[in-house]
Design a protein around this motif. Structure first.
Motif, PDB file in Angstrom:
ATOM      1  N   TYR A  32      29.626 -33.171  21.298  1.00 53.43           N
ATOM      2  CA  TYR A  32      30.375 -34.056  20.406  1.00 53.43           C
ATOM      3  C   TYR A  32      29.975 -33.886  18.937  1.00 53.43           C
ATOM      4  CZ  TYR A  32      32.046 -36.336  24.617  1.00 53.43           C
ATOM      5  OH  TYR A  32      32.650 -36.582  25.825  1.00 53.43           O
ATOM      6  N   SER A  33      28.898 -33.128  18.704  1.00 50.34           N
ATOM      7  CA  SER A  33      28.491 -32.883  17.315  1.00 50.34           C
ATOM      8  C   SER A  33      29.175 -31.652  16.738  1.00 50.34           C
ATOM      9  CB  SER A  33      26.964 -32.686  17.248  1.00 50.34           C
ATOM     10  OG  SER A  33      26.591 -31.478  17.903  1.00 50.34           O
ATOM     11  N   LEU A  34      30.039 -31.010  17.553  1.00 45.97           N
ATOM     12  CA  LEU A  34      30.668 -29.757  17.133  1.00 45.97           C
ATOM     13  C   LEU A  34      32.158 -29.898  16.916  1.00 45.97           C
ATOM     14  CD1 LEU A  34      28.821 -27.414  19.661  1.00 45.97           C
ATOM     15  CD2 LEU A  34      28.253 -27.795  17.266  1.00 45.97           C
ATOM     16  N   GLN A  35      32.629 -31.071  16.539  1.00 52.93           N
ATOM     17  CA  GLN A  35      34.047 -31.268  16.268  1.00 52.93           C
ATOM     18  C   GLN A  35      34.494 -30.379  15.116  1.00 52.93           C
ATOM     19  OE1 GLN A  35      36.014 -32.998  18.049  1.00 52.93           O
ATOM     20  NE2 GLN A  35      34.771 -34.462  19.175  1.00 52.93           N
ATOM     21  N   LYS A  36      35.694 -29.814  15.255  1.00 53.30           N
ATOM     22  CA  LYS A  36      36.250 -28.963  14.199  1.00 53.30           C
ATOM     23  C   LYS A  36      37.183 -29.802  13.316  1.00 53.30           C
ATOM     24  CE  LYS A  36      36.153 -24.717  16.956  1.00 53.30           C
ATOM     25  NZ  LYS A  36      36.968 -23.641  17.574  1.00 53.30           N
ATOM     26  N   GLY A  37      36.711 -30.168  12.151  1.00 50.73           N
ATOM     27  CA  GLY A  37      37.540 -30.924  11.210  1.00 50.73           C
ATOM     28  C   GLY A  37      37.961 -32.265  11.773  1.00 50.73           C
ATOM     29  N   ASP A  38      39.268 -32.602  11.637  1.00 51.29           N
ATOM     30  CA  ASP A  38      39.798 -33.885  12.105  1.00 51.29           C
ATOM     31  C   ASP A  38      40.372 -33.764  13.492  1.00 51.29           C
ATOM     32  OD1 ASP A  38      41.933 -32.317  11.536  1.00 51.29           O
ATOM     33  OD2 ASP A  38      43.042 -33.826  10.377  1.00 51.29           O
ATOM     34  N   GLU A  39      39.806 -32.857  14.291  1.00 50.41           N
ATOM     35  CA  GLU A  39      40.325 -32.560  15.624  1.00 50.41           C
ATOM     36  C   GLU A  39      40.410 -33.797  16.513  1.00 50.41           C
ATOM     37  OE1 GLU A  39      37.909 -30.002  18.222  1.00 50.41           O
ATOM     38  OE2 GLU A  39      39.539 -28.585  18.064  1.00 50.41           O
ATOM     39  N   ALA A  40      39.489 -34.713  16.337  1.00 50.56           N
ATOM     40  CA  ALA A  40      39.427 -35.882  17.206  1.00 50.56           C
ATOM     41  C   ALA A  40      40.691 -36.723  17.119  1.00 50.56           C
ATOM     42  CB  ALA A  40      38.207 -36.733  16.856  1.00 50.56           C
ATOM     43  N   GLU A  41      41.370 -36.684  15.958  1.00 49.06           N
ATOM     44  CA  GLU A  41      42.563 -37.507  15.800  1.00 49.06           C
ATOM     45  C   GLU A  41      43.835 -36.804  16.262  1.00 49.06           C
ATOM     46  OE1 GLU A  41      40.247 -37.311  13.144  1.00 49.06           O
ATOM     47  OE2 GLU A  41      39.380 -39.153  13.969  1.00 49.06           O
ATOM     48  N   ASN A  42      43.773 -35.505  16.475  1.00 48.90           N
ATOM     49  CA  ASN A  42      44.968 -34.754  16.824  1.00 48.90           C
ATOM     50  C   ASN A  42      45.323 -34.912  18.294  1.00 48.90           C
ATOM     51  OD1 ASN A  42      45.105 -33.767  14.228  1.00 48.90           O
ATOM     52  ND2 ASN A  42      43.978 -31.887  14.705  1.00 48.90           N
ATOM     53  N   SER A  43      46.613 -34.742  18.603  1.00 46.72           N
ATOM     54  CA  SER A  43      47.043 -34.787  20.001  1.00 46.72           C
ATOM     55  C   SER A  43      46.969 -33.414  20.650  1.00 46.72           C
ATOM     56  CB  SER A  43      48.482 -35.320  20.092  1.00 46.72           C
ATOM     57  OG  SER A  43      49.365 -34.463  19.384  1.00 46.72           O
ATOM     58  N   GLU A  44      46.604 -32.381  19.852  1.00 55.39           N
ATOM     59  CA  GLU A  44      46.465 -31.028  20.372  1.00 55.39           C
ATOM     60  C   GLU A  44      45.117 -30.471  19.947  1.00 55.39           C
ATOM     61  OE1 GLU A  44      49.856 -29.138  18.585  1.00 55.39           O
ATOM     62  OE2 GLU A  44      51.072 -29.410  20.386  1.00 55.39           O
ATOM     63  N   TYR A  45      44.723 -29.371  20.578  1.00 56.17           N
ATOM     64  CA  TYR A  45      43.513 -28.679  20.157  1.00 56.17           C
ATOM     65  C   TYR A  45      43.787 -27.182  20.134  1.00 56.17           C
ATOM     66  CZ  TYR A  45      42.648 -27.513  25.085  1.00 56.17           C
ATOM     67  OH  TYR A  45      42.759 -27.039  26.365  1.00 56.17           O
ATOM     68  N   GLU A  46      43.081 -26.473  19.284  1.00 57.17           N
ATOM     69  CA  GLU A  46      43.308 -25.043  19.111  1.00 57.17           C
ATOM     70  C   GLU A  46      42.451 -24.263  20.096  1.00 57.17           C
ATOM     71  OE1 GLU A  46      41.981 -22.464  15.573  1.00 57.17           O
ATOM     72  OE2 GLU A  46      43.987 -23.138  15.015  1.00 57.17           O
ATOM     73  N   ALA A  47      43.040 -23.221  20.705  1.00 61.40           N
ATOM     74  CA  ALA A  47      42.312 -22.430  21.685  1.00 61.40           C
ATOM     75  C   ALA A  47      42.835 -21.004  21.699  1.00 61.40           C
ATOM     76  CB  ALA A  47      42.454 -23.040  23.076  1.00 61.40           C
ATOM     77  N   THR A  48      42.009 -20.092  22.210  1.00 54.57           N
ATOM     78  CA  THR A  48      42.451 -18.716  22.433  1.00 54.57           C
ATOM     79  C   THR A  48      43.217 -18.662  23.741  1.00 54.57           C
ATOM     80  OG1 THR A  48      40.463 -17.912  21.328  1.00 54.57           O
ATOM     81  CG2 THR A  48      41.690 -16.334  22.670  1.00 54.57           C
ATOM     82  N   ILE A  49      44.366 -17.989  23.742  1.00 60.32           N
ATOM     83  CA  ILE A  49      45.189 -17.889  24.950  1.00 60.32           C
ATOM     84  C   ILE A  49      45.060 -16.489  25.526  1.00 60.32           C
ATOM     85  CG2 ILE A  49      47.520 -18.001  25.893  1.00 60.32           C
ATOM     86  CD1 ILE A  49      48.232 -20.005  23.745  1.00 60.32           C
ATOM     87  N   PHE A  50      44.663 -16.413  26.781  1.00 61.21           N
ATOM     88  CA  PHE A  50      44.613 -15.157  27.510  1.00 61.21           C
ATOM     89  C   PHE A  50      45.832 -15.080  28.413  1.00 61.21           C
ATOM     90  CE2 PHE A  50      40.250 -16.165  26.452  1.00 61.21           C
ATOM     91  CZ  PHE A  50      39.775 -14.956  25.970  1.00 61.21           C
ATOM     92  N   ALA A  51      46.644 -14.045  28.247  1.00 63.17           N
ATOM     93  CA  ALA A  51      47.874 -13.913  29.035  1.00 63.17           C
ATOM     94  C   ALA A  51      47.769 -12.705  29.956  1.00 63.17           C
ATOM     95  CB  ALA A  51      49.081 -13.766  28.114  1.00 63.17           C
ATOM     96  N   CYS A  52      48.033 -12.905  31.237  1.00 60.89           N
ATOM     97  CA  CYS A  52      47.944 -11.828  32.224  1.00 60.89           C
ATOM     98  C   CYS A  52      49.206 -10.957  32.149  1.00 60.89           C
ATOM     99  CB  CYS A  52      47.791 -12.408  33.631  1.00 60.89           C
ATOM    100  SG  CYS A  52      47.806 -11.144  34.935  1.00 60.89           S
ATOM    101  N   SER A  53      49.020  -9.648  32.112  1.00 62.04           N
ATOM    102  CA  SER A  53      50.152  -8.733  32.013  1.00 62.04           C
ATOM    103  C   SER A  53      50.890  -8.576  33.335  1.00 62.04           C
ATOM    104  CB  SER A  53      49.671  -7.355  31.539  1.00 62.04           C
ATOM    105  OG  SER A  53      48.718  -6.827  32.455  1.00 62.04           O
ATOM    106  N   GLN A  54      50.288  -9.054  34.439  1.00 60.11           N
ATOM    107  CA  GLN A  54      50.903  -8.882  35.759  1.00 60.11           C
ATOM    108  C   GLN A  54      51.749 -10.080  36.170  1.00 60.11           C
ATOM    109  OE1 GLN A  54      50.654  -5.989  37.627  1.00 60.11           O
ATOM    110  NE2 GLN A  54      49.722  -5.221  35.742  1.00 60.11           N
TER     111      GLN A  54
END
Length: 531
Positions: A32-54
């Motif tokens: 909980y000490s690693l919040q990115k900016g105002d992330e706590a108030e957002n309804s979304e969060y940023e993440a890396t998306i891995f997409a399977c080619s199969q």
């Protein structure tokens, strides 16, 4: 990626420490000490998306390293696709079972799976377990009000049965929390139910830092899909508790209409449906164009898996078991020619019933009609088109079945009665086979467990019935003929048993079809078009 405040290396969530840990310098941090900016108030969060080619599966991660294989289809190539947004869950249960704990739970389960393929027990295969946070809808219900429901008592008075009816009033104060159903169409309802429940009292407010070092599937099932199931579960729980109350038992609230009235009175109100991320260790086993899954609850360690059967192991085990079983039966029973033929016909009838049930189940599984989440995400709904046989509806088929069964018994009853005087064991076999045939006819021509006959089900079942029905008819002819020479009975038993063994091998193949699934095609664009 979360950088270590000491050395700048990647911080990942450590299950044993229950903290963020830097594998380079050992620095620990509170998630909980690693919040990115105002992330706590957002309804979304940023993440890396891995997409399977199969298969197109998309997994979210707070870690930038590429995955080694796709958990949903077993493909060895998963490409980093893009940075995207995921809907922010309300709660998360962090992993409390490590990968070693997961492997131990899986190994305990596999010790009982003596006929499973050896690949499923291979260390290199088990090492491919991956931690995934799966999205779940978590429901809460309340019932806090005065309810009224009927009850009754009955007693005999002379030639009359006197029944008194009552209105029972009860004050109900009940609340239910933590009833969860998976919110991912990719995750089988059967498997998610097998590793339930989760202890939601250990849930924490969500922060993306918990995802570092793991993957997370995206939510694609609406909360309304399972609300009715959760409602029914809560209502049944309340009914079971209240119906065992001394007063309710005295006034027979579990009888007939009283039962339905009590359930309606107990129906609760859904107070919330929150999205939560719950931990699952996930493993896929690919063979040809089919795939099987193993899952372990990342909180409790409860394991479940699709377990195909190795045909060679099954045949060898059956032969080893048959020898002592044969001698054991000979010590207690005398296997006469008529009994041998009867046993062969009875086994054929059992195989026929199992084959019918398997075939129907395969039809549902291949269409994924047994998975509400998938059906919703695919925009499909289970509409069972009723099979019409000879132009008759279900009610007409039911009448036809009763008439046909009555004619069979009336026609062959004199034969059975005659054989009583000649050979009692033969008459028993004739009657037993008739009963098996009557039961078989119910499955083929009418309904399966009181469900409507799915369109095309009968056509699917007929080919699988050829061998067992032929074995039954062959035995039936010999029983009706009732020859004096025992050689005919033994010969008939051998031929029928050969058909039974052949049918059993087909049953194994159908079991393996049920224990595996089609390679998923999740309807999303696979791979990374920018790579």
């Amino acid at each position: 990626m979360y950088e270590c405040p000491n050395c700048g290396y990647n911080l990942k969530y450590d299950i044993a420490a229950q903290k963020m840990v830097c594998s380079h310098c050992g620095t620990t941090a509170n998630p909980y000490s690693l919040q990115k900016g105002d992330e706590a108030e957002n309804s979304e969060y940023e993440a890396t998306i891995f997409a399977c080619s199969q298969c197109g599966a998309e997994l979210l991660s707070e870690d930038n390293t590429a995955a080694t294989f796709c958990c949903f289809c077993g493909s060895p190539a998963v490409l980093e696709s893009r940075i995207g947004k995921g809907r922010r869950p309300a709660r998360i249960i962090p992993f409390s079972k490590t990968k070693e704990d997961c492997k131990a739970s899986y190994a305990r389960m596999m010790r009982r799976a003596i006929f499973a393929p050896k690949e499923l027990k291979d260390e290199a295969y088990i090492e491919k377990f991956r931690g995934i946070y799966m999205p779940y809808w978590v429901y809460a219900f309340e019932k806090k009000e005065k309810i009224s429901f009927p009850g009754s008592t009955s007693h005999q008075r002379g030639d009359y049965l006197v029944t008194k009816h009552y209105d029972i009033i009860s004050e109900v104060d009940a609340s239910y929390r933590g009833i969860s159903y998976d919110a991912a169409a990719d995750f089988s309802d059967e498997l998610s139910g097998a590793i339930a429940p989760y202890g939601m009292e250990e849930g924490k407010p969500f922060t993306p830092a918990f995802l570092s070092g793991f993957y997370a599937d995206a939510k694609d099932v609406d909360s309304s899909v399972y609300r009715q199931d959760a409602d029914a579960l809560v209502t049944e729980e309340g009914y079971e508790r209240l119906s065992h109350n001394r007063t309710c038992a005295r006034y027979h609230v579990k009888d007939g209409r009283n039962k339905d009235a009590l359930k309606n009175a107990l129906r609760p109100t859904c107070t919330s449906a929150e999205l939560a991320m719950l931990p699952v260790w996930f493993l896929s086993y690919k063979k040809g164009d089919r795939i099987a899954y193993a899952v372990v609850n990342g909180q409790t360690g409860k394991a479940a898996a699709d377990l195909p059967v190795d045909r060679k192991k099954y045949v060898a085990g059956s032969l080893l078991l048959a020898v002592p079983l044969f001698f054991l039966l000979n010590l207690r029973f005398t296997i006469t020619p008529g009994v041998a033929l009867f046993l062969a016909a009875a086994l054929a009838a059992v195989c026929a019933v199992v084959s019918c049930v398997q075939t129907s189940r395969i039809g549902e599984r291949e269409l994924r009609e047994d998975d509400k989440g998938y059906m919703h995400a695919a925009g499909r709904y289970v509409r069972v088109e009723e099979e019409r046989i000879f132009g008759l509806s279900a009610s007409g088929i039911k009448l036809l079945q009763i008439l046909a069964g009555a004619l069979i018994f009336l026609f062959f009853l004199p034969t059975a009665m005659v054989t009583v005087a000649v050979r009692s064991e033969s008459s028993l076999a004739v009657l037993a086979v008739l009963l098996c045939g009557f039961g078989l006819m119910r499955i083929v021509t009418l309904e399966r467990w009181q469900k409507p006959v799915r369109k095309g089900m009968v056509k699917e079942m007929l080919p699988v019935l050829v061998k067992p029905v032929a074995a039954i008819l062959f035995a039936f002819v010999i029983m009706i003929w009732n020859p004096v020479a025992d050689l005919y009975y033994y010969g008939g038993a051998v031929v029928s048993m050969a058909a039974v063994v052949w049918t059993l091998l087909d049953i194994i193949e159908r079991h393996n079809t049920l224990a595996t699934r089609k390679l998923p095609q999740l309807g999303r664009r696979g791979g990374d078009e920018n790579v």
